[in-house]
Write a protein that holds these residues in place. Structure first.
Motif, PDB file in Angstrom:
ATOM      1  N   ALA A 128    -109.208  -0.324  -5.340  1.00 58.23           N
ATOM      2  CA  ALA A 128    -108.184  -0.023  -4.347  1.00 58.23           C
ATOM      3  C   ALA A 128    -108.582  -0.559  -2.972  1.00 58.23           C
ATOM      4  N   ALA A 131    -108.095  -4.259  -3.050  1.00 58.14           N
ATOM      5  CA  ALA A 131    -106.676  -4.613  -3.006  1.00 58.14           C
ATOM      6  C   ALA A 131    -106.116  -4.458  -1.593  1.00 58.14           C
ATOM      7  N   ASP A 132    -106.505  -3.382  -0.909  1.00 59.14           N
ATOM      8  CA  ASP A 132    -106.044  -3.180   0.467  1.00 59.14           C
ATOM      9  C   ASP A 132    -106.608  -4.249   1.400  1.00 59.14           C
ATOM     10  N   ARG A 133    -107.870  -4.571   1.190  1.00 62.33           N
ATOM     11  CA  ARG A 133    -108.514  -5.564   2.046  1.00 62.33           C
ATOM     12  C   ARG A 133    -107.888  -6.945   1.880  1.00 62.33           C
ATOM     13  N   GLN A 135    -104.931  -7.484   0.405  1.00 61.97           N
ATOM     14  CA  GLN A 135    -103.468  -7.361   0.274  1.00 61.97           C
ATOM     15  C   GLN A 135    -103.007  -7.941  -1.067  1.00 61.97           C
ATOM     16  N   ARG A 236     -99.440  -0.056  -7.777  1.00 58.11           N
ATOM     17  CA  ARG A 236    -100.023   0.736  -6.700  1.00 58.11           C
ATOM     18  C   ARG A 236     -99.525   0.242  -5.356  1.00 58.11           C
ATOM     19  N   GLN A 237     -99.200   1.193  -4.490  1.00 56.84           N
ATOM     20  CA  GLN A 237     -98.811   0.867  -3.124  1.00 56.84           C
ATOM     21  C   GLN A 237    -100.040   0.916  -2.221  1.00 56.84           C
ATOM     22  N   PRO A 238    -100.025   0.206  -1.090  1.00 59.19           N
ATOM     23  CA  PRO A 238    -101.204   0.185  -0.201  1.00 59.19           C
ATOM     24  C   PRO A 238    -101.658   1.587   0.184  1.00 59.19           C
ATOM     25  N   HIS A 239    -102.967   1.800   0.108  1.00 60.68           N
ATOM     26  CA  HIS A 239    -103.633   3.035   0.545  1.00 60.68           C
ATOM     27  C   HIS A 239    -103.248   4.260  -0.296  1.00 60.68           C
ATOM     28  N   GLU A 240    -102.733   4.043  -1.496  1.00 61.47           N
ATOM     29  CA  GLU A 240    -102.392   5.168  -2.366  1.00 61.47           C
ATOM     30  C   GLU A 240    -103.618   5.689  -3.102  1.00 61.47           C
TER      31      GLU A 240
END
Length: 268
Positions: A128, A131-133, A135, A236-240
């Motif tokens: 996660a 993925a956030d890092r 995007q 998954r949505q960002p920061h979920e």
């Protein structure tokens, strides 16, 4: 030669080299440790270990201690202490091995060899964050074997265990090494697909369904036993957090189960 109470321990070549090997020494670290300093390091590492409950972190600390201890063992100036150094090295390696076994027991399901929930949580946190890092997309899939209770009733629980193991092996062979597979409950599994969108995730599931059909598990009489699964897919949505993602996948899975066997539902 040093005249202090302890000899200087040259873990690597120091700057006290001749001109002939100066070119070699420049390629190595210029650090030195006295025996007192080695013991100080060991105490610092011990304090770090006492402050953490993270087995992986403890193993990393032991790797550092082992590296320094091995450097001492190869030091010709400590010939009188070689037996003690070898004993220390063996104890550290033994402890590291035991901790690695403990880490596996804590993070892995013992029947299938897949990650358990705790192992999933740690791997999810890593994926996660990545993925956030970057995007980048991260898909989650919740899989549930169809009519598994009937398989247990007809063929017995030991055979049911074999089905779980067989399916786990097929998932490992079908998916990428970078994909995360965990046993979520008795007959349910979770898959994390990094850098994967919904359409690609559906293709992965279809390929897994095809593999399961073509490589069925055999009964005691060597008869193929058909096994299917239903699945719910979500992006998954960002920061979920993991729990939010799993809840959505569960909702999709419920719809898949109500639609019949071997169904794939996408959360929308």
């Amino acid at each position: 030669m040093q005249t202090s109470r302890h000899k200087r321990l040259k873990l690597v070549k120091s700057s006290e080299t001749t001109s002939e090997d100066s070119s070699v020494s420049t390629k190595k670290h210029q650090s030195q440790l006295t025996l007192d300093e080695y013991y100080e390091h060991a105490e610092q590492y011990a304090q770090q270990i006492r402050k953490t409950h993270d087995v992986s972190e403890i193993i990393g600390i032991l790797n550092t201690v082992l590296s320094e201890t091995q450097d001492l063992r190869h030091n010709s100036e400590l010939s009188s202490a070689q037996e003690q150094i070898r004993y220390a090295e063996q104890k550290i390696e033994s402890l590291r091995h035991e901790l690695e076994l403990i880490r596996e027991l804590v993070h892995n399901d013992q029947m299938t060899g897949l990650l358990n929930r705790r192992g999933l949580e740690e791997l999810y946190a890593r994926e996660a964050a990545r993925a956030d890092r970057n995007q980048s997309p991260l898909c989650a899939i919740l899989i549930d074997l169809d009519d598994f209770e009937e398989i247990n009733e007809v063929y017995g629980y030991p055979f049911g265990d074999k089905v779980l193991i067989h399916f786990s092996k097929l998932m490992k062979r079908t998916l990428r090494p970078s994909d995360v597979i965990a046993r979520f409950s008795g007959k349910a599994f979770i898959i994390l697909l990094p850098d994967t969108g919904i359409a690609e995730a559906v293709c992965v599931l279809q390929r897994l369904q095809h593999t399961l059909v073509n490589r069925p598990i055999l009964s005691a009489r060597h008869q193929p036993i058909p096994v299917t699964f239903s699945s719910g897919v979500t992006l998954r949505q960002p920061h979920e957090h993991l729990q939010v993602v799993i809840k959505r996948a569960e909702e999709a899975l419920v719809r898949a189960k109500s639609s019949g066997k071997s169904q794939i539902e996408i959360y929308s």
